[in-house]
Design an enzyme around this catalytic site. Structure first.
Site, mmCIF file in Angstrom:
data_model
loop_
_atom_site.group_PDB
_atom_site.id
_atom_site.type_symbol
_atom_site.label_atom_id
_atom_site.label_comp_id
_atom_site.label_asym_id
_atom_site.label_seq_id
_atom_site.Cartn_x
_atom_site.Cartn_y
_atom_site.Cartn_z
ATOM 1 N N CYS A 117 0.433 2.876 2.793
ATOM 2 C CA CYS A 117 0.803 4.083 3.540
ATOM 3 C C CYS A 117 1.349 5.202 2.653
ATOM 4 O O CYS A 117 1.506 6.333 3.115
ATOM 5 C CB CYS A 117 1.813 3.737 4.634
ATOM 6 S SG CYS A 117 1.146 2.638 5.896
ATOM 7 N N HIS A 257 5.738 9.953 7.108
ATOM 8 C CA HIS A 257 4.664 9.032 7.433
ATOM 9 C C HIS A 257 4.866 8.522 8.853
ATOM 10 O O HIS A 257 5.981 8.177 9.254
ATOM 11 C CB HIS A 257 4.664 7.864 6.441
ATOM 12 C CG HIS A 257 3.801 6.727 6.862
ATOM 13 N ND1 HIS A 257 2.467 6.884 7.164
ATOM 14 C CD2 HIS A 257 4.087 5.403 7.040
ATOM 15 C CE1 HIS A 257 1.963 5.706 7.515
ATOM 16 N NE2 HIS A 257 2.925 4.809 7.440
ATOM 17 N N ASN A 287 -0.565 4.834 13.590
ATOM 18 C CA ASN A 287 -0.408 4.832 12.137
ATOM 19 C C ASN A 287 -1.791 4.808 11.484
ATOM 20 O O ASN A 287 -2.468 3.783 11.501
ATOM 21 C CB ASN A 287 0.414 3.611 11.710
ATOM 22 C CG ASN A 287 0.635 3.527 10.212
ATOM 23 O OD1 ASN A 287 0.101 4.331 9.445
ATOM 24 N ND2 ASN A 287 1.413 2.549 9.791
#
Length: 331
Positions: A117, A257, A287
């Protein structure tokens, strides 16, 4: 010594699949419910790339083409293409190579960067260093992941979290004070495998057994990862603010994020920012791993003003985490 030129973002692009997978859809697939997902993650729906003939490179191509169109330049002006991803079309060639060919970036070299990520942030600073050194003039940074390709949709601990999508930015040298001012990145090797894909690499190549045992899907120790991500993203955001003598009043936007709304809220609280200064689109996309931060920049681009102070922050498997302080450079 001459002052190093900063690298600044001069264009943004994105791609999202049309198909939406809602929490109500997931209720029919696994033992979960909309209220549980929303209260614990903030996610309401996510996008899924259903076309079996399309994967990460396709999404990256579309995002890259939009960024180039926004900037009004041809692909052959690009010097480097860096794609942050953990779901490349193949282990090799890199998805960045497929993107390079498809968009006609005939003068660019291209490679993928794997940092889970944190892939987009690590890619962004890698590209910025190339601009600052003078070795490159135009660098295309892409964050793209088809997470649905490595999800077990019978595992409620992971399938509710992720979606597919891509974002792209163009980096060029700044002729003023805008651009990437500073960054901080960290790694702490996750030897306990709390967030990983067990098979498919050289340690556990694909076999009938690895497929039967679902080892090609994401596995996560959610509680451990949540704790580390909450602390890591908040700490690194504070770290970069302190390094640059920034207070909460100096920050126009936090660009976190999009892993979990509770992690985002904890980071915002730690740096003292109200929700109106925090980019949040996890409810729409889930996500998307390397795609989350550039998708935020795309969604908020009309609200950004030249010179705005942005803090970009991420935490990902690896473990990898980091933050970037930049001054927005687009009028």
């Amino acid at each position: 010594m001459p002052q190093t030129k900063r690298a600044k973002i001069t264009a943004v692009g994105h791609f999202l699949p049309e198909s939406r997978l809602t929490n109500h859809d997931l209720e029919q697939m696994v033992d979960t419910n909309d209220e549980w997902i929303r209260t614990r993650t903030g996610i309401e729906e996510r996008r899924i790339l259903k076309d079996k003939d399309k994967a990460t490179a396709y999404m990256g191509i579309r995002a890259a083409e939009e960024a180039l169109e926004q900037r009004g330049i041809d692909a052959d002006e690009i010097d480097v293409i860096i794609t942050g991803t953990v779901t490349p079309d193949y282990l090799f060639p890199a998805s960045a190579c497929l993107i390079q060919k498809a968009i006609g970036a005939s003068n660019a070299y291209a490679f993928d960067l794997s940092a889970a990520c944190s892939g987009f942030l690590f890619s962004l600073t890698t590209g910025a260093n190339m601009i600052e050194s003078g070795r490159a003039k135009k660098v295309l940074i892409i964050g793209a992941d088809k997470m649905s390709s490595i999800l077990d949709f019978t595992d409620r601990s992971t399938c509710i979290l992720f979606g597919d999508g891509a974002g792209a930015v163009l980096l060029e040298a700044s002729d003023d004070e805008t651009g990437i001012v500073d960054y901080v990145h960290h790694t702490d090797g996750d030897t306990n495998n709390t967030l990983y894909q067990p098979a498919g690499g050289s340690l556990n190549p694909a076999t009938i057994e690895t497929v039967k045992e679902k080892k090609h899907y994401v596995r996560q120790d959610g509680r451990t990862v949540f704790k580390k991500a909450t602390v890591g993203m908040a700490d690194v955001s504070m770290e970069i603010m302190k390094r640059n003598d920034l207070s909460a009043e100096d920050i126009d936007w936090l660009v976190p994020h999009q892993a979990n709304k509770r992690i985002i809220d904890a980071t915002a609280n730690r740096v003292g920012l109200p929700s109106k200064k925090v980019m949040l689109n996890i409810q729409k996309y889930g996500n998307t791993t390397s795609g989350t931060i550039p998708l935020c920049l795309y969604d908020w681009q009309d609200q950004l003003n030249k010179g705005d102070n942005l803090i970009l922050a991420s935490f990902g498997g690896g473990y990898t985490w980091g933050a970037i302080y930049l001054k927005w450079g687009i009028e």
